[in-house]
Scaffold this motif. Structure first.
Motif, PDB file in Angstrom:
ATOM      1  N   MET A  43     -15.913  -4.371  17.217  1.00  0.00           N
ATOM      2  CA  MET A  43     -14.885  -4.999  16.378  1.00  0.00           C
ATOM      3  C   MET A  43     -15.068  -4.610  14.918  1.00  0.00           C
ATOM      4  SD  MET A  43     -12.670  -6.813  18.082  1.00  0.00           S
ATOM      5  CE  MET A  43     -11.963  -7.624  16.653  1.00  0.00           C
ATOM      6  N   LEU A  44     -16.317  -4.664  14.440  1.00  0.00           N
ATOM      7  CA  LEU A  44     -16.590  -4.399  13.027  1.00  0.00           C
ATOM      8  C   LEU A  44     -16.302  -2.954  12.644  1.00  0.00           C
ATOM      9  CD1 LEU A  44     -17.770  -5.697  10.408  1.00  0.00           C
ATOM     10  CD2 LEU A  44     -19.978  -4.764  11.104  1.00  0.00           C
ATOM     11  N   LYS A  45     -16.674  -2.014  13.499  1.00  0.00           N
ATOM     12  CA  LYS A  45     -16.567  -0.594  13.168  1.00  0.00           C
ATOM     13  C   LYS A  45     -15.195   0.000  13.468  1.00  0.00           C
ATOM     14  CE  LYS A  45     -20.096   2.099  13.917  1.00  0.00           C
ATOM     15  NZ  LYS A  45     -21.210   2.828  14.571  1.00  0.00           N
ATOM     16  N   PHE A  46     -14.540  -0.481  14.514  1.00  0.00           N
ATOM     17  CA  PHE A  46     -13.311   0.178  14.950  1.00  0.00           C
ATOM     18  C   PHE A  46     -12.085  -0.735  14.952  1.00  0.00           C
ATOM     19  CE2 PHE A  46     -16.910   2.234  17.125  1.00  0.00           C
ATOM     20  CZ  PHE A  46     -16.789   3.525  16.612  1.00  0.00           C
ATOM     21  N   VAL A  47     -12.137  -1.783  15.769  1.00  0.00           N
ATOM     22  CA  VAL A  47     -10.931  -2.588  16.007  1.00  0.00           C
ATOM     23  C   VAL A  47     -10.465  -3.314  14.750  1.00  0.00           C
ATOM     24  CG1 VAL A  47      -9.897  -4.413  17.399  1.00  0.00           C
ATOM     25  CG2 VAL A  47     -11.593  -2.878  18.423  1.00  0.00           C
ATOM     26  N   ALA A  48     -11.368  -4.054  14.103  1.00  0.00           N
ATOM     27  CA  ALA A  48     -10.984  -4.851  12.937  1.00  0.00           C
ATOM     28  C   ALA A  48     -10.428  -3.998  11.795  1.00  0.00           C
ATOM     29  CB  ALA A  48     -12.166  -5.698  12.458  1.00  0.00           C
ATOM     30  N   PRO A  49     -11.107  -2.916  11.377  1.00  0.00           N
ATOM     31  CA  PRO A  49     -10.545  -2.136  10.267  1.00  0.00           C
ATOM     32  C   PRO A  49      -9.197  -1.503  10.588  1.00  0.00           C
ATOM     33  CG  PRO A  49     -12.510  -1.068  11.165  1.00  0.00           C
ATOM     34  CD  PRO A  49     -12.438  -2.426  11.762  1.00  0.00           C
ATOM     35  N   ILE A  50      -8.999  -1.080  11.834  1.00  0.00           N
ATOM     36  CA  ILE A  50      -7.713  -0.483  12.208  1.00  0.00           C
ATOM     37  C   ILE A  50      -6.604  -1.534  12.159  1.00  0.00           C
ATOM     38  CG2 ILE A  50      -6.396   0.549  14.110  1.00  0.00           C
ATOM     39  CD1 ILE A  50      -8.985   1.975  14.948  1.00  0.00           C
ATOM     40  N   LEU A  51      -6.878  -2.703  12.757  1.00  0.00           N
ATOM     41  CA  LEU A  51      -5.889  -3.778  12.721  1.00  0.00           C
ATOM     42  C   LEU A  51      -5.603  -4.220  11.290  1.00  0.00           C
ATOM     43  CD1 LEU A  51      -6.997  -6.067  15.711  1.00  0.00           C
ATOM     44  CD2 LEU A  51      -4.984  -4.595  15.600  1.00  0.00           C
ATOM     45  N   LEU A  52      -6.644  -4.312  10.492  1.00  0.00           N
ATOM     46  CA  LEU A  52      -6.478  -4.727   9.099  1.00  0.00           C
ATOM     47  C   LEU A  52      -5.659  -3.709   8.311  1.00  0.00           C
ATOM     48  CD1 LEU A  52     -10.084  -6.036   8.468  1.00  0.00           C
ATOM     49  CD2 LEU A  52      -8.001  -7.402   8.222  1.00  0.00           C
ATOM     50  N   LEU A  53      -5.902  -2.440   8.550  1.00  0.00           N
ATOM     51  CA  LEU A  53      -5.157  -1.390   7.842  1.00  0.00           C
ATOM     52  C   LEU A  53      -3.676  -1.441   8.208  1.00  0.00           C
ATOM     53  CD1 LEU A  53      -5.149   1.061   5.974  1.00  0.00           C
ATOM     54  CD2 LEU A  53      -5.664   2.503   7.972  1.00  0.00           C
ATOM     55  N   VAL A  54      -3.395  -1.602   9.495  1.00  0.00           N
ATOM     56  CA  VAL A  54      -2.002  -1.687   9.937  1.00  0.00           C
ATOM     57  C   VAL A  54      -1.335  -2.930   9.345  1.00  0.00           C
ATOM     58  CG1 VAL A  54      -0.478  -1.956  11.931  1.00  0.00           C
ATOM     59  CG2 VAL A  54      -2.436  -0.408  12.068  1.00  0.00           C
ATOM     60  N   LEU A  55      -2.065  -4.057   9.348  1.00  0.00           N
ATOM     61  CA  LEU A  55      -1.544  -5.296   8.764  1.00  0.00           C
ATOM     62  C   LEU A  55      -1.253  -5.108   7.285  1.00  0.00           C
ATOM     63  CD1 LEU A  55      -1.006  -8.388   9.069  1.00  0.00           C
ATOM     64  CD2 LEU A  55      -3.396  -8.734   8.416  1.00  0.00           C
ATOM     65  N   PHE A  56      -2.154  -4.460   6.582  1.00  0.00           N
ATOM     66  CA  PHE A  56      -1.989  -4.226   5.146  1.00  0.00           C
ATOM     67  C   PHE A  56      -0.779  -3.328   4.869  1.00  0.00           C
ATOM     68  CE2 PHE A  56      -3.035  -1.293   1.576  1.00  0.00           C
ATOM     69  CZ  PHE A  56      -2.872  -2.197   0.536  1.00  0.00           C
ATOM     70  N   LEU A  57      -0.689  -2.211   5.588  1.00  0.00           N
ATOM     71  CA  LEU A  57       0.417  -1.278   5.369  1.00  0.00           C
ATOM     72  C   LEU A  57       1.753  -1.911   5.718  1.00  0.00           C
ATOM     73  CD1 LEU A  57      -1.154   2.028   6.761  1.00  0.00           C
ATOM     74  CD2 LEU A  57      -0.855   1.363   4.369  1.00  0.00           C
ATOM     75  N   ASN A  58       1.752  -2.739   6.746  1.00  0.00           N
ATOM     76  CA  ASN A  58       2.984  -3.424   7.129  1.00  0.00           C
ATOM     77  C   ASN A  58       3.386  -4.462   6.083  1.00  0.00           C
ATOM     78  OD1 ASN A  58       4.959  -4.073   9.492  1.00  0.00           O
ATOM     79  ND2 ASN A  58       4.176  -6.057   8.866  1.00  0.00           N
ATOM     80  N   SER A  59       2.399  -5.171   5.535  1.00  0.00           N
ATOM     81  CA  SER A  59       2.691  -6.242   4.576  1.00  0.00           C
ATOM     82  C   SER A  59       3.203  -5.711   3.241  1.00  0.00           C
ATOM     83  CB  SER A  59       1.452  -7.109   4.344  1.00  0.00           C
ATOM     84  OG  SER A  59       0.441  -6.375   3.696  1.00  0.00           O
ATOM     85  N   ILE A  60       2.834  -4.471   2.892  1.00  0.00           N
ATOM     86  CA  ILE A  60       3.317  -3.899   1.625  1.00  0.00           C
ATOM     87  C   ILE A  60       4.528  -2.989   1.837  1.00  0.00           C
ATOM     88  CG2 ILE A  60       1.049  -4.027   0.552  1.00  0.00           C
ATOM     89  CD1 ILE A  60       0.734  -1.009   1.001  1.00  0.00           C
ATOM     90  N   GLY A  61       5.018  -2.941   3.082  1.00  0.00           N
ATOM     91  CA  GLY A  61       6.261  -2.224   3.350  1.00  0.00           C
ATOM     92  C   GLY A  61       6.119  -0.734   3.565  1.00  0.00           C
ATOM     93  N   VAL A  62       4.888  -0.228   3.644  1.00  0.00           N
ATOM     94  CA  VAL A  62       4.680   1.214   3.855  1.00  0.00           C
ATOM     95  C   VAL A  62       4.885   1.578   5.323  1.00  0.00           C
ATOM     96  CG1 VAL A  62       2.959   3.070   3.804  1.00  0.00           C
ATOM     97  CG2 VAL A  62       3.091   1.419   1.927  1.00  0.00           C
ATOM     98  N   LEU A  63       4.448   0.706   6.214  1.00  0.00           N
ATOM     99  CA  LEU A  63       4.543   0.929   7.658  1.00  0.00           C
ATOM    100  C   LEU A  63       5.359  -0.207   8.268  1.00  0.00           C
ATOM    101  CD1 LEU A  63       3.481   2.657  10.078  1.00  0.00           C
ATOM    102  CD2 LEU A  63       1.610   1.008  10.255  1.00  0.00           C
ATOM    103  N   THR A  64       6.381   0.133   9.001  1.00  0.00           N
ATOM    104  CA  THR A  64       7.227  -0.895   9.614  1.00  0.00           C
ATOM    105  C   THR A  64       7.045  -0.890  11.117  1.00  0.00           C
ATOM    106  OG1 THR A  64       8.863  -0.582   7.854  1.00  0.00           O
ATOM    107  CG2 THR A  64       9.552  -1.801   9.804  1.00  0.00           C
ATOM    108  N   ILE A  65       6.260  -1.868  11.583  1.00  0.00           N
ATOM    109  CA  ILE A  65       6.042  -2.004  13.027  1.00  0.00           C
ATOM    110  C   ILE A  65       6.769  -3.238  13.530  1.00  0.00           C
ATOM    111  CG2 ILE A  65       4.294  -2.574  14.775  1.00  0.00           C
ATOM    112  CD1 ILE A  65       2.414  -0.743  13.450  1.00  0.00           C
ATOM    113  N   ILE A  66       6.826  -4.258  12.696  1.00  0.00           N
ATOM    114  CA  ILE A  66       7.452  -5.519  13.119  1.00  0.00           C
ATOM    115  C   ILE A  66       8.636  -5.841  12.219  1.00  0.00           C
ATOM    116  CG2 ILE A  66       5.320  -6.389  14.071  1.00  0.00           C
ATOM    117  CD1 ILE A  66       4.900  -8.025  11.577  1.00  0.00           C
TER     118      ILE A  66
END
Length: 467
Positions: free
Chosen positions: A444-467
């Motif tokens: 979780m610390l090395k792979f899953v969490a940072p990937i999920l966090l990055l996607v969440l961050f990019l989505n929240s600032i409007g750079v990546l639209t997944i939802i």
């Protein structure tokens, strides 16, 4: 690492109640029920629980372990682990500095409504314009904000043991009792509206608990996933320096794994009960439409109408409800201020009195501007996520959508890849207890969490639209 002499919690119960008090705040009460109702009830609950045991556990135990290992506040702890990562500590410390002023403003709103119901004048809050008239007033919102801020400051002035720990040991049991009383009442009510339709609290409870897979798509699944993950930031108080500060006060002989598990259970149970407390009542008196409301609209506009619809007992329930919300807001605000105060003490060698006084001044001035944001300084600013905002919303967006994900990503990289997960595992196990979930933690610390966090961050600032 050099460890300076530092106050500590007298035992694990004090730490757990203080940390749980931090976690149980406004986000649990006005955001969790709304997300659960919107995101398919039981489906949201299951996803949230899975994330709490994996994603949340990873971030929470990492921050507490960093605090205990370094015996430092967030602003200096990261630099103690790795000299080149001091900047992450500064960023982490900025989060509570930004949150504290507007949290105290909202705390002032809660205080106002508690006074209204305490004095038996709950009917005054039913008027559609009451809330907007109050927050746009010239002086009353500022006065309420200052009273709330001073109440928080008194606890922090008293220190770790006499202040935070003693305060949490008294307030948290009362808060839990109030939550349970209101939740039980909520599921036992029934109401017949003007059209003759009768709805009950048990029907609302079923909507809350039974998973709804209607219209389920990949996009909708990710929407629920990111809602649950975003809620975890609020619920567990991670990525805002609080758990590092509290971790620095944990004794070296404490069972860290056990304490973290208790905090997770405590927070999840209260978040769940918040839904039981609110969703059945909202559904009973307002139907499905009422369940689309969250945040201030739910707490300060819709719920007073529901309390009024309950007849004579409505004022009593309203008083109990806002007392519970006030306690939750106070325990969270204490932890936010302590993260700032501990940082000022460690970085600038201030005394507790001086550090707390400085923070009171900063929060009061910034809080004044937040209050004026609904009056003389009102403006509407478009945000990258498509919403418009004024001062409070801008501060909330910057702290929660930008800084907190960046702090969490940086923590995952530092501990997961540079210092390695063994740093945290060794800290947890130094008392002789086995950490458990070690392999899961590392993945979780090395792979899953940072990937999920990055996607969440990019989505929240409007750079990546997944939802």
């Amino acid at each position: 690492m050099e460890k300076s002499k530092r106050h500590s919690f007298s035992g694990s119960i004090g730490f757990v109640l203080a940390a749980a008090g931090s976690a149980v705040g406004l986000g649990n009460i006005w955001r969790f029920p709304y997300l659960a109702a919107r995101d398919g009830g039981g489906m949201f609950l299951v996803i949230y629980l899975i994330l709490a045991l994996t994603f949340g556990f990873t971030l929470l135990i990492t921050e507490v372990a960093i605090g205990r290992k370094t015996k430092q506040s967030p602003i200096t702890a990261y630099g103690k682990i790795h000299k080149k990562w001091k900047g992450l500590g500064v960023l982490s410390s900025l989060v509570p500095v930004i949150i504290m002023p507007y949290y105290c403003v909202i705390g002032g709103w809660v205080l106002k409504y508690f006074f209204i119901y305490l004095t038996g004048n709950g009917s005054a809050a039913v008027e559609e314009s009451f809330f907007n008239s109050f927050i746009s007033g010239n002086s009353e919102p500022v006065i309420m904000m200052v009273i709330f801020l001073l109440a928080v400051a008194i606890v922090v002035f008293r220190g770790v043991n006499k202040g935070i720990e003693s305060f949490s040991k008294v307030l948290m049991p009362i808060l839990i009792v109030l939550v349970i009383i209101i939740a039980v009442f909520s599921i036992t009510i029934r109401h017949t509206d003007e059209t003759g339709v009768t709805r009950t609290g048990l029907q609302g409870l079923a909507i809350y608990l039974i998973p709804d897979f209607t219209g389920m798509t990949v996009s909708r699944f990710f929407s629920v996933l990111f809602d649950a993950m975003g809620q975890l930031f609020f619920s567990l108080s991670v990525a805002m320096g609080i758990m590092i500060a509290y971790g620095s006060y944990v004794r070296d002989d404490a069972d860290l794994k056990k304490s973290i598990n208790q905090i997770e259970i405590f927070d999840t149970v209260v978040a769940f009960l918040a839904g039981v407390m609110i969703i059945p009542a909202v559904y009973t008196f307002s139907g499905r439409e009422g369940m689309d409301v969250s945040g201030p609209g739910l707490m300060f506009v819709l719920l007073p109408k529901i309390f009024s619809s309950m007849g004579g007992i409505g004022n009593v329930i309203g008083c109990l409800f806002f007392a519970m919300v006030l306690f939750a807001a106070l325990t969270s605000a204490v932890s936010i201020m302590e993260a700032i105060v501990s940082s000022l003490m460690d970085r600038f060698k201030f005394s507790r009195m001086k550090a707390a006084s400085v923070e009171v001044g900063i929060a009061a001035i910034a809080g004044l501007f937040v209050c004026l944001g609904y009056n003389r300084l009102y403006f509407e600013l478009p945000l990258p996520n498509g919403k418009t905002a004024q001062i409070l919303d801008v501060m909330d967006y910057v702290s929660n959508n930008i800084f907190m994900p960046l702090v969490a990503i940086g923590t995952c990289i530092l501990v997961g890849w540079i210092m390695k997960p063994k740093l945290v595992i060794d800290e947890v196990e130094k008392t002789g207890c086995k950490m458990g979930r070690k392999r899961l933690y590392s993945v979780m610390l090395k792979f899953v969490a940072p990937i999920l966090l990055l996607v969440l961050f990019l989505n929240s600032i409007g750079v990546l639209t997944i939802i």
